[in-house]
Design a protein around this motif. Structure first.
Motif, mmCIF file in Angstrom:
data_model
loop_
_atom_site.group_PDB
_atom_site.id
_atom_site.type_symbol
_atom_site.label_atom_id
_atom_site.label_comp_id
_atom_site.label_asym_id
_atom_site.label_seq_id
_atom_site.Cartn_x
_atom_site.Cartn_y
_atom_site.Cartn_z
ATOM 1 N N ALA A 1 41.530 46.231 41.704
ATOM 2 C CA ALA A 1 42.829 46.844 41.460
ATOM 3 C C ALA A 1 43.002 48.192 42.146
ATOM 4 C CB ALA A 1 43.045 47.021 39.953
ATOM 5 N N SER B 1 34.424 40.969 29.474
ATOM 6 C CA SER B 1 35.810 40.758 29.073
ATOM 7 C C SER B 1 35.952 40.929 27.570
ATOM 8 C CB SER B 1 36.277 39.354 29.488
ATOM 9 O OG SER B 1 37.587 39.102 29.029
ATOM 10 N N ASP C 1 44.115 35.018 32.929
ATOM 11 C CA ASP C 1 43.117 36.081 32.792
ATOM 12 C C ASP C 1 43.107 36.881 34.089
ATOM 13 O OD1 ASP C 1 40.996 37.750 32.396
ATOM 14 O OD2 ASP C 1 39.568 36.197 31.839
ATOM 15 N N ARG C 2 43.673 38.104 34.031
ATOM 16 C CA ARG C 2 43.755 38.941 35.238
ATOM 17 C C ARG C 2 42.373 39.323 35.757
ATOM 18 N NH1 ARG C 2 48.514 37.828 33.449
ATOM 19 N NH2 ARG C 2 50.136 39.401 33.247
ATOM 20 N N ASP C 3 41.431 39.519 34.870
ATOM 21 C CA ASP C 3 40.146 40.079 35.262
ATOM 22 C C ASP C 3 39.234 39.059 35.930
ATOM 23 O OD1 ASP C 3 40.817 42.576 34.293
ATOM 24 O OD2 ASP C 3 40.158 42.093 32.273
ATOM 25 N N ALA D 1 46.025 38.953 41.513
ATOM 26 C CA ALA D 1 45.421 39.589 40.339
ATOM 27 C C ALA D 1 45.580 41.097 40.389
ATOM 28 C CB ALA D 1 43.943 39.212 40.255
ATOM 29 N N MET D 2 45.428 41.683 41.584
ATOM 30 C CA MET D 2 45.563 43.128 41.716
ATOM 31 C C MET D 2 46.993 43.571 41.389
ATOM 32 S SD MET D 2 44.802 45.499 45.068
ATOM 33 C CE MET D 2 45.979 44.578 46.039
ATOM 34 N N LYS E 1 47.655 43.253 37.678
ATOM 35 C CA LYS E 1 46.964 44.310 36.938
ATOM 36 C C LYS E 1 47.724 45.631 37.055
ATOM 37 C CE LYS E 1 43.141 45.084 34.522
ATOM 38 N NZ LYS E 1 42.764 44.286 33.359
ATOM 39 N N ARG E 2 48.224 45.910 38.270
ATOM 40 C CA ARG E 2 49.018 47.133 38.432
ATOM 41 C C ARG E 2 50.293 47.075 37.589
ATOM 42 N NH1 ARG E 2 48.092 50.051 43.231
ATOM 43 N NH2 ARG E 2 45.840 50.248 43.499
ATOM 44 N N ASP F 1 50.734 45.360 34.879
ATOM 45 C CA ASP F 1 50.346 45.515 33.475
ATOM 46 C C ASP F 1 50.154 46.987 33.118
ATOM 47 O OD1 ASP F 1 50.424 42.813 33.145
ATOM 48 O OD2 ASP F 1 48.271 42.506 33.408
ATOM 49 N N ALA F 2 49.513 47.727 34.041
ATOM 50 C CA ALA F 2 49.290 49.155 33.781
ATOM 51 C C ALA F 2 50.618 49.908 33.729
ATOM 52 C CB ALA F 2 48.386 49.743 34.861
#
Length: 522
Positions: A112, A180, A224-226, A280-281, A284-285, A287-288
């Motif tokens: 990320a 996780s 699952d983003r991670d 995914a990156m 995740k961004r 989501d943040a």
């Protein structure tokens, strides 16, 4: 005395050695050339994952690398390779793993941040495979007597296999090594489903099942983003290899057309990597960003609620003393507590009006809304008709006839509940003051600027005598006791509340409301 942690670490390192031996021996025994190099990916992933997760110290890392090296050398010897090649080729793999560990030690999944991408691409995909290919090229030139185009072809194939392999196994290893918040069975649900579905679809020949890997991996990333993308790609790769070993799927069919299935599989899996990890990156961004916005919204809502509570408490504290001040000023101005000169009456009237305005503000503060919050236009005639209906029972009980003369179509933007309350209070007072079997007159008129509500009763009592003594033919411009708050509120907004003598012989109450801008313009 060996501690439980040390014993567990020794067991893990031993299991690592056994699995590495089996993977490398199978790759060398069943494949040749580039295919053998590509088949070592699972061993690289296994060693990377073990070092990143189970080796927090340098001692443990060296132990794992040493055991993996011995296992690789043993697998080469068991597969029939000469001693020199059996030592040199594992050395190339170990160098690649150590470089990847160095760059990926501080990297987290998904990739990320810019430093994560830099560590992944520069370390695992470029530096590690380049160093491994360099060592392998020297070994092939010295040990296999390759040169020229043949050497360059083997070196290029080694580098491509290692680069593509590390692009796949490095994130896979990071995902396995990351901790996780979800349970293992739940985190593996979507990737396992993607791998099984892809493996099952590989046995049909009506449509290219490889294309279905992209939506399956995308769904795993959304789940699952991670770790979803990396695990799904790893399991899809296992399904691809498993179906190929069984003679089914796309790889055997491509081989019949003269396409190198190993190179094609690397390109296919590389495309999956280029699809899943950027997705995914970005998720995740997002989501943040969403979490930060939600936190700010919650903080702002809490601050607003605190301000509203404070304003309401202040308004409640102000209301009681202001009520006393206004009532006392009204009593002094009316002369009930002694005679006053006109100047004193004027000053007391100002005190009463100012106090009434502050009380009106405090009432709005208690309600928790800003001044003028209710700006929606409404029909005054409808509000008046509803108020008449609400008081009709009391009028019928006393035999009072209510005469109505209402002009329709007049709108005002003042607070509807408060206007309705003012009208109902005036109607109730007039109903109680009117004589039994008498009359009550209600009229609604407008002049384009204001709308006037007149409520008259025929009850001649001491109220009329007081009004007549002060002012006979005019409407009283001074608020009477108990109505100062509403009068100040109306005056502040362009209206008014007046009291006078009715033609019916009783008291006349006039409520003046400003019309809307649209009606005024018309």
């Amino acid at each position: 005395m060996i501690s439980r942690a040390q014993l567990g670490r020794l067991v893990g390192v031993s299991a690592l050695g056994v699995l590495t031996f089996l993977i490398c021996w199978g790759a060398i025994h069943f494949f040749r050339g580039t295919a053998a190099v590509a088949a070592v990916w699972p061993a690289n992933a296994l060693v990377l994952a073990f070092i990143l997760r189970a080796c927090p110290t340098r001692v443990c890392e060296r132990m794992a690398v040493g055991v993996a090296s011995v296992a690789m050398v043993g697998a080469n010897l068991a597969a029939g390779r000469p001693l020199g090649l059996s030592l040199a080729f594992p050395a190339a793999n170990v160098i690649e793993i150590l470089i990847a560990v160095h760059f990926l030690r501080g990297v987290s999944m998904p990739l990320a941040a810019l430093k994560d991408l830099r560590g992944f691409f520069l370390g695992a995909v470029l530096a590690g495979p380049l160093a491994s290919a360099t060592v392998a090229t020297a070994v092939m030139a010295l040990g296999l007597d390759l040169s020229g185009a043949a050497l360059l072809a083997e070196a290029g194939g080694w580098f491509l296999a290692d680069a593509m392999g590390m692009a796949i196994v490095a994130p896979f290893a990071l995902s396995i090594s990351s901790r996780s918040t979800w349970p293992v069975w739940r985190g593996m649900a979507a990737p396992a489903a993607a791998g099984l579905i892809f493996f099952a679809l590989s046995f049909q020949s009506q449509a290219p099942a490889l294309l279905l890997a992209f939506p399956l991996v995308t769904l795993a990333v959304l789940y699952d983003r991670d770790r979803g993308g990396a695990l799904a790609i790893g399991l899809v790769a296992m399904g691809l290899i498993g179906s190929a070993l069984m003679g089914e799927g796309s790889l055997p069919r491509l081989a019949r057309y003269g396409v190198d299935p190993v190179v094609w599989a690397q390109i296919f899996l590389g495309c999956l990597v280029a699809t899943a990890y950027p997705l995914a990156m970005m998720l995740k961004r997002l989501d943040a960003i969403a979490a930060d916005a939600e936190a700010k919204r919650v903080a702002a809502q809490a601050e607003t609620d605190a301000k509203v509570r404070l304003i309401g408490e202040v308004g409640e504290e102000l209301r009681s003393p202001l009520s006393g001040v206004v009532t006392l000023a009204e009593m002094l101005r009316s002369g009930r507590l002694g005679d006053l000169n006109p100047r004193q009456r004027e000053l007391l009237s100002r005190i009463a009006e100012s106090g009434a305005e502050i009380e009106a503000l405090s009432r709005e503060m208690i309600a928790g809304g800003p001044r003028g919050a209710s700006r929606q236009a409404h029909d005054v005639g409808r509000v008046l008709a509803e108020a008449i209906g609400a008081t009709a029972f009391a009028a019928r009980r006393r035999g009072i006839i209510v005469e109505q003369r209402l002009e329709p179509g007049h709108l005002t933007a003042l607070d509807r509940p408060r206007v309705a309350r003012l009208i109902e209070e005036a109607l109730i007072a007039a109903t109680e003051a009117a004589t039994v079997g008498g009359r009550l007159r209600v009229s609604l008129t407008g002049d384009g600027v204001n709308v006037r509500i007149l409520i008259e009763d025929d009850g001649a009592d001491d109220r009329v005598l007081r009004l007549t003594a002060e002012q006979t033919s005019k409407l009283d411009a001074t608020p009477t006791s108990g109505r100062a708050f509403d009068k100040a509120w109306l005056r502040k907004r362009g209206g008014d509340l007046r009291t006078g003598v009715s033609d019916l012989g009783g008291v006349l109450s006039e409520i003046v409301l400003p019309v809307t801008k649209a009606e005024r313009a018309a």
